[in-house]
Design a protein around this motif. Structure first.
Motif, PDB file in Angstrom:
ATOM      1  N   PHE A 346       0.801  -1.212   0.000  1.00  0.00           N
ATOM      2  CA  PHE A 346       0.000   0.000   0.000  1.00  0.00           C
ATOM      3  C   PHE A 346       0.837   1.267   0.000  1.00  0.00           C
ATOM      4  O   PHE A 346       0.280   2.370   0.011  1.00  0.00           O
ATOM      5  N   HIS A 347       2.160   1.142   0.032  1.00  0.00           N
ATOM      6  CA  HIS A 347       2.983   2.350  -0.013  1.00  0.00           C
ATOM      7  C   HIS A 347       2.708   3.091  -1.329  1.00  0.00           C
ATOM      8  O   HIS A 347       2.613   2.477  -2.388  1.00  0.00           O
ATOM      9  N   PRO A 348       2.556   4.422  -1.288  1.00  0.00           N
ATOM     10  CA  PRO A 348       2.183   5.178  -2.489  1.00  0.00           C
ATOM     11  C   PRO A 348       3.081   4.906  -3.693  1.00  0.00           C
ATOM     12  O   PRO A 348       2.591   4.814  -4.827  1.00  0.00           O
ATOM     13  N   GLY A 349       4.398   4.777  -3.475  1.00  0.00           N
ATOM     14  CA  GLY A 349       5.299   4.497  -4.595  1.00  0.00           C
ATOM     15  C   GLY A 349       5.015   3.148  -5.236  1.00  0.00           C
ATOM     16  O   GLY A 349       5.111   2.998  -6.463  1.00  0.00           O
ATOM     17  N   ASN A 350       4.656   2.153  -4.438  1.00  0.00           N
ATOM     18  CA  ASN A 350       4.320   0.836  -4.966  1.00  0.00           C
ATOM     19  C   ASN A 350       3.035   0.872  -5.781  1.00  0.00           C
ATOM     20  O   ASN A 350       2.888   0.166  -6.778  1.00  0.00           O
ATOM     21  N   VAL A 351       2.079   1.690  -5.355  1.00  0.00           N
ATOM     22  CA  VAL A 351       0.829   1.834  -6.107  1.00  0.00           C
ATOM     23  C   VAL A 351       1.119   2.442  -7.477  1.00  0.00           C
ATOM     24  O   VAL A 351       0.624   1.966  -8.506  1.00  0.00           O
ATOM     25  N   LEU A 352       1.926   3.505  -7.507  1.00  0.00           N
ATOM     26  CA  LEU A 352       2.304   4.128  -8.778  1.00  0.00           C
ATOM     27  C   LEU A 352       3.038   3.143  -9.679  1.00  0.00           C
ATOM     28  O   LEU A 352       2.794   3.072 -10.890  1.00  0.00           O
ATOM     29  N   TYR A 353       3.921   2.387  -9.081  1.00  0.00           N
ATOM     30  CA  TYR A 353       4.727   1.403  -9.810  1.00  0.00           C
ATOM     31  C   TYR A 353       3.846   0.358 -10.493  1.00  0.00           C
ATOM     32  O   TYR A 353       3.993   0.073 -11.691  1.00  0.00           O
ATOM     33  N   ARG A 354       2.909  -0.209  -9.752  1.00  0.00           N
ATOM     34  CA  ARG A 354       2.053  -1.244 -10.323  1.00  0.00           C
ATOM     35  C   ARG A 354       1.137  -0.684 -11.409  1.00  0.00           C
ATOM     36  O   ARG A 354       0.937  -1.310 -12.451  1.00  0.00           O
ATOM     37  N   ASN A 355       0.566   0.488 -11.147  1.00  0.00           N
ATOM     38  CA  ASN A 355      -0.320   1.086 -12.139  1.00  0.00           C
ATOM     39  C   ASN A 355       0.430   1.400 -13.439  1.00  0.00           C
ATOM     40  O   ASN A 355      -0.087   1.196 -14.534  1.00  0.00           O
ATOM     41  N   PHE A 356       1.660   1.900 -13.294  1.00  0.00           N
ATOM     42  CA  PHE A 356       2.469   2.224 -14.473  1.00  0.00           C
ATOM     43  C   PHE A 356       2.779   0.971 -15.284  1.00  0.00           C
ATOM     44  O   PHE A 356       2.607   0.944 -16.514  1.00  0.00           O
ATOM     45  N   LEU A 357       3.247  -0.077 -14.611  1.00  0.00           N
ATOM     46  CA  LEU A 357       3.598  -1.310 -15.332  1.00  0.00           C
ATOM     47  C   LEU A 357       2.367  -1.977 -15.925  1.00  0.00           C
ATOM     48  O   LEU A 357       2.450  -2.579 -17.007  1.00  0.00           O
ATOM     49  N   GLU A 358       1.228  -1.861 -15.283  1.00  0.00           N
ATOM     50  CA  GLU A 358       0.015  -2.459 -15.818  1.00  0.00           C
ATOM     51  C   GLU A 358      -0.392  -1.802 -17.134  1.00  0.00           C
ATOM     52  O   GLU A 358      -0.824  -2.478 -18.071  1.00  0.00           O
ATOM     53  N   THR A 359      -0.223  -0.482 -17.200  1.00  0.00           N
ATOM     54  CA  THR A 359      -0.599   0.222 -18.431  1.00  0.00           C
ATOM     55  C   THR A 359       0.322  -0.140 -19.600  1.00  0.00           C
ATOM     56  O   THR A 359      -0.057   0.036 -20.757  1.00  0.00           O
ATOM     57  N   HIS A 360       1.518  -0.648 -19.291  1.00  0.00           N
ATOM     58  CA  HIS A 360       2.468  -1.033 -20.341  1.00  0.00           C
ATOM     59  C   HIS A 360       2.558  -2.548 -20.501  1.00  0.00           C
ATOM     60  O   HIS A 360       3.493  -3.054 -21.138  1.00  0.00           O
ATOM     61  N   ALA A 361       1.584  -3.264 -19.940  1.00  0.00           N
ATOM     62  CA  ALA A 361       1.633  -4.726 -19.988  1.00  0.00           C
ATOM     63  C   ALA A 361       1.564  -5.251 -21.415  1.00  0.00           C
ATOM     64  O   ALA A 361       2.296  -6.175 -21.790  1.00  0.00           O
ATOM     65  N   GLU A 362       0.690  -4.674 -22.235  1.00  0.00           N
ATOM     66  CA  GLU A 362       0.547  -5.174 -23.612  1.00  0.00           C
ATOM     67  C   GLU A 362       1.811  -4.915 -24.417  1.00  0.00           C
ATOM     68  O   GLU A 362       2.234  -5.754 -25.217  1.00  0.00           O
ATOM     69  N   GLU A 363       2.425  -3.760 -24.185  1.00  0.00           N
ATOM     70  CA  GLU A 363       3.680  -3.443 -24.883  1.00  0.00           C
ATOM     71  C   GLU A 363       4.750  -4.482 -24.547  1.00  0.00           C
ATOM     72  O   GLU A 363       5.480  -4.942 -25.436  1.00  0.00           O
ATOM     73  N   HIS A 364       4.844  -4.886 -23.285  1.00  0.00           N
ATOM     74  CA  HIS A 364       5.837  -5.861 -22.866  1.00  0.00           C
ATOM     75  C   HIS A 364       5.505  -7.247 -23.395  1.00  0.00           C
ATOM     76  O   HIS A 364       6.366  -7.949 -23.934  1.00  0.00           O
ATOM     77  N   LYS A 427      -9.259  -7.703 -10.960  1.00  0.00           N
ATOM     78  CA  LYS A 427      -9.521  -7.989  -9.551  1.00  0.00           C
ATOM     79  C   LYS A 427      -8.236  -8.177  -8.773  1.00  0.00           C
ATOM     80  O   LYS A 427      -8.120  -7.783  -7.618  1.00  0.00           O
ATOM     81  N   SER A 428      -7.223  -8.790  -9.404  1.00  0.00           N
ATOM     82  CA  SER A 428      -5.986  -9.094  -8.686  1.00  0.00           C
ATOM     83  C   SER A 428      -4.954  -7.991  -8.750  1.00  0.00           C
ATOM     84  O   SER A 428      -4.030  -7.970  -7.964  1.00  0.00           O
ATOM     85  N   LEU A 429      -5.101  -7.063  -9.718  1.00  0.00           N
ATOM     86  CA  LEU A 429      -4.056  -6.065  -9.890  1.00  0.00           C
ATOM     87  C   LEU A 429      -4.481  -4.621  -9.676  1.00  0.00           C
ATOM     88  O   LEU A 429      -3.697  -3.809  -9.233  1.00  0.00           O
ATOM     89  N   THR A 430      -5.699  -4.265  -9.996  1.00  0.00           N
ATOM     90  CA  THR A 430      -6.071  -2.859  -9.998  1.00  0.00           C
ATOM     91  C   THR A 430      -6.231  -2.340  -8.583  1.00  0.00           C
ATOM     92  O   THR A 430      -7.109  -2.774  -7.871  1.00  0.00           O
ATOM     93  N   ILE A 431      -5.401  -1.403  -8.230  1.00  0.00           N
ATOM     94  CA  ILE A 431      -5.436  -0.854  -6.884  1.00  0.00           C
ATOM     95  C   ILE A 431      -6.332   0.366  -6.809  1.00  0.00           C
ATOM     96  O   ILE A 431      -6.742   0.801  -5.748  1.00  0.00           O
ATOM     97  N   SER A 432      -6.687   0.928  -7.983  1.00  0.00           N
ATOM     98  CA  SER A 432      -7.471   2.155  -8.003  1.00  0.00           C
ATOM     99  C   SER A 432      -8.893   1.954  -7.535  1.00  0.00           C
ATOM    100  O   SER A 432      -9.597   2.909  -7.236  1.00  0.00           O
TER     101      SER A 432
END
Length: 446
Positions: A346-364, A427-432
């Motif tokens: 739940f640390h704010p930096g970890n939330v930003l990190y996961r959201n950022f990587l999730e948005t680039h999941a298809e690219e990866h 359900k498993s990834l979206t923290i928003s």
């Protein structure tokens, strides 16, 4: 001899020779830990149960009606027995006071279950994270857990006594009394006054702390105090007034704790050396030689507890993390913390990190296998370029990881994502969605 020392000496001298020797040994880390056998435990638990039935305490009956398994749980009752060195009468009184005060401070619906972080208000979570309580990483020569209560934080200076007691309930029962070494050996408590000179004249911090200790010694918590060191800085306060105030607090304590209390005063450096003489390890103390808090080591005990207790709910901590957690640990809000446990997730930096990587999941995922590392390198560069640091606990200190280690972690995130591809990804990834539907937890490996 000053007033405080007279009180402590009188308490020690009033004990029998055997009890006086026990008290002195406890203070100087040569005491004995509790010894028990399977037969003794079985016998005393049976007698404990009989004593509880004779008591017919209404709060206990309320707890039994709500959740019989909670108050009849073997490990729950054993904490009270061990805190009282298997004195059954005192152990029963301890448990009844524990339940009675839980009803008083938390309400009827909390009597038959443990207090959780979600039961604490934002103010109380903030006080917990402010550094008022700290468990030292190293133990004393006897193997006892060393606990600090530090004062001088702005929150402590403003909090009400009941706020401190509610936080203490969580700390003493959920954290301390669950540690077997605490049950068998007790704790060494160090009360270190860090309050500003103008507040020390009012004796705000020690007054609250002694009140808390008196509450604890009325048997509200199943924790045994083996030694108590009260440390107050001098040089800016009239020593006679300070002594009078400390003596007033010491009078609130029971005789057996007075006999195990030592009052130390001097400069920060002098106080640190005095504690060393009583076997308190210096390297892992939460205080520097100048008396300031070691921010990098603060609350590490809470991180470990949360990592080992995945079931605990954290809405209160989540809402407070961005304003308090980063300040009290030396970690910045935009840092990415590696490890397990919801406190980290739940640390704010970890939330930003996961959201950022999730948005680039298809690219990866759409990149050829041989080029995925290149994508991970690019994404890691963007994260670091935006001001995020990759941090990990190394030998009880937060240390920044190098670029290659950060790339590996980003790649691990996507491997975990692919493993969960057959599940409901949102359900498993979206923290928003936390604000709308409550916390939804991502994979543990981040």
């Amino acid at each position: 001899m000053n007033e405080t020392e007279q009180i402590l000496a009188s308490a020690l001298n009033s004990l029998t020779a055997e009890k006086r020797t026990e008290a002195l040994h406890d203070v100087h880390c040569v005491g004995k830990e509790l010894r028990e056998t399977t037969e003794i435990v079985k016998k005393n638990l049976a007698e404990f149960d009989q004593a509880v039935r004779r008591e017919r305490n209404p709060v206990y009956e309320m707890a039994v009606n709500q959740n019989r398994a909670y108050v009849k749980n073997r490990s729950f009752r054993l904490r009270f027995l061990r805190a009282e060195m298997h004195n059954i009468g005192k152990a029963v009184d301890n448990m009844m006071n524990f339940l009675r005060n839980k009803l008083l401070y938390f309400g009827a619906d909390k009597v038959s279950r443990d207090i959780c972080l979600s039961d604490l208000s934002e103010e109380e979570v903030g006080l917990l994270l402010s550094g008022i309580f700290h468990i030292q990483n190293d133990r004393d020569p006897m193997g006892r857990v060393i606990v600090y209560i530090t004062g001088g934080t702005e929150m402590l200076e403003k909090c009400r006594p009941e706020t401190l007691i509610r936080v203490a309930y969580y700390f003493y029962f959920n954290i301390l009394s669950s540690i077997e070494a605490v049950q068998m050996k007790g704790i060494v408590l160090i009360v270190y006054d860090m309050s500003a000179p103008e507040l020390r004249r009012q004796f705000v911090m020690p007054g609250l702390i002694f009140g808390l200790l008196a509450q604890a010694e009325q048997r509200s918590f199943p924790v045994r105090f083996s030694a108590l060191h009260t440390c107050v800085r001098t040089g800016t306060t009239n020593m006679r007034i300070l002594d009078t105030n400390v003596a007033a607090g010491a009078r609130q304590l029971p005789q057996h704790l007075q006999a195990r209390m030592r009052f130390h005063h001097g400069s920060n450096t002098e106080l640190q050396h005095i504690l060393s003489a009583f076997g308190i390890p210096i390297d892992s103390r939460p205080l520097n030689m100048d008396g300031s808090l070691r921010r990098e080591s603060l609350n590490l005990w809470l991180y470990r507890h949360m990592a080992a207790n995945e079931s605990e709910s954290l809405p209160a901590l989540h809402s407070y993390a961005s304003s308090t957690l980063s300040i009290t640990t030396g970690i910045r809000e935009k840092d990415i913390l590696f490890g397990r446990g919801r406190l980290v997730q739940f640390h704010p930096g970890n939330v930003l990190y996961r959201n950022f990587l999730e948005t680039h999941a298809e690219e990866h995922d759409s990149a050829p296998r041989k080029l995925r590392r290149k994508v991970a390198i690019g994404l890691t560069s963007q994260l670091i370029g935006s001001g995020l640091r990759f941090m990990q606990l190394v030998e009880n200190r937060w240390s920044e990881r190098n670029f290659e280690e950060s790339v590996v972690k980003v790649s691990q995130f996507y491997r975990t994502l692919r493993r969960n591809s057959g599940k409901d990804r949102l359900k498993s990834l979206t923290i928003s969605t936390v604000a709308l539907n409550g916390p939804v937890y991502p994979p543990k490996e981040i």
